[in-house]
Design an enzyme around this catalytic site. Sequence first.
Site, PDB file in Angstrom:
ATOM      1  N   ASN A  38      27.327  21.573   2.703  1.00 52.22           N
ATOM      2  CA  ASN A  38      27.504  20.488   3.170  1.00 52.22           C
ATOM      3  C   ASN A  38      25.988  19.739   3.866  1.00 52.22           C
ATOM      4  OD1 ASN A  38      28.502  21.501   5.165  1.00 52.22           O
ATOM      5  ND2 ASN A  38      28.932  19.676   6.215  1.00 52.22           N
ATOM      6  N   GLU A  40      24.755  15.787   5.202  1.00 47.53           N
ATOM      7  CA  GLU A  40      25.489  14.650   5.528  1.00 47.53           C
ATOM      8  C   GLU A  40      24.982  13.682   5.546  1.00 47.53           C
ATOM      9  OE1 GLU A  40      29.107  16.260   8.609  1.00 47.53           O
ATOM     10  OE2 GLU A  40      27.336  14.960   9.360  1.00 47.53           O
ATOM     11  N   CYS A  49      28.893  17.619  -0.776  1.00 47.38           N
ATOM     12  CA  CYS A  49      29.927  18.702  -0.306  1.00 47.38           C
ATOM     13  C   CYS A  49      29.362  20.290  -0.910  1.00 47.38           C
ATOM     14  CB  CYS A  49      31.277  19.211  -0.685  1.00 47.38           C
ATOM     15  SG  CYS A  49      32.449  17.506  -0.712  1.00 47.38           S
ATOM     16  N   GLU A  51      30.473  22.948  -2.346  1.00 48.74           N
ATOM     17  CA  GLU A  51      30.793  22.678  -4.269  1.00 48.74           C
ATOM     18  C   GLU A  51      30.321  22.105  -4.777  1.00 48.74           C
ATOM     19  OE1 GLU A  51      34.579  22.269  -1.283  1.00 48.74           O
ATOM     20  OE2 GLU A  51      33.143  22.088  -0.790  1.00 48.74           O
ATOM     21  N   CYS A  82      37.780  18.567  -1.297  1.00 48.39           N
ATOM     22  CA  CYS A  82      38.821  17.416  -1.773  1.00 48.39           C
ATOM     23  C   CYS A  82      39.281  17.703  -2.648  1.00 48.39           C
ATOM     24  CB  CYS A  82      37.035  16.787  -0.784  1.00 48.39           C
ATOM     25  SG  CYS A  82      36.135  16.179  -2.713  1.00 48.39           S
ATOM     26  N   CYS A  85      35.499  17.415  -5.242  1.00 47.57           N
ATOM     27  CA  CYS A  85      35.719  18.564  -5.922  1.00 47.57           C
ATOM     28  C   CYS A  85      36.420  19.732  -6.166  1.00 47.57           C
ATOM     29  CB  CYS A  85      34.867  19.624  -3.942  1.00 47.57           C
ATOM     30  SG  CYS A  85      33.588  19.020  -3.421  1.00 47.57           S
TER      31      CYS A  85
END
Length: 131
Positions: A38, A40, A49, A51, A82, A85
């Site tokens: 990830n 940010e 993310c 993934e 999420c 994803c």
Amino acid sequence: MLKDAATAVRERAYAPYSNFKVGAALRTASGAVHVGCNVENVAYPEGTCAEAGAIAAMVAAGETAFVEAFVIADSPSPVPPCGGCRQKLAEFAGPDAKVTLATTAGQLFETTVGALLPGSFGRAHMEPADG
């Protein structure tokens, strides 16, 4: 192999705001492993993310399908992908592709892409309707 790759890339996550690092590793049918973490951003919705990062790495390497995924985070229980994803994973794997969700403490939850996103929106939905 996937666990080690996801664990290593998790350490490189850029998570200065949440301190919630996630690593993901995908194995393709060729045996290649692609990783992502990830990343940010101070504007939270602009982050990516783990993934999604692993999928981007896979596509950049010239492959467009994976057969197994492993996602790891330092959390009390395995963290599911999420919603976005889940759709991304469904784009690049069949419903039977294995997905292992893990914690850094060693707790595992095994599932499939299809179980994560039942009734997924797919390529067939983009076909013209019979008229």
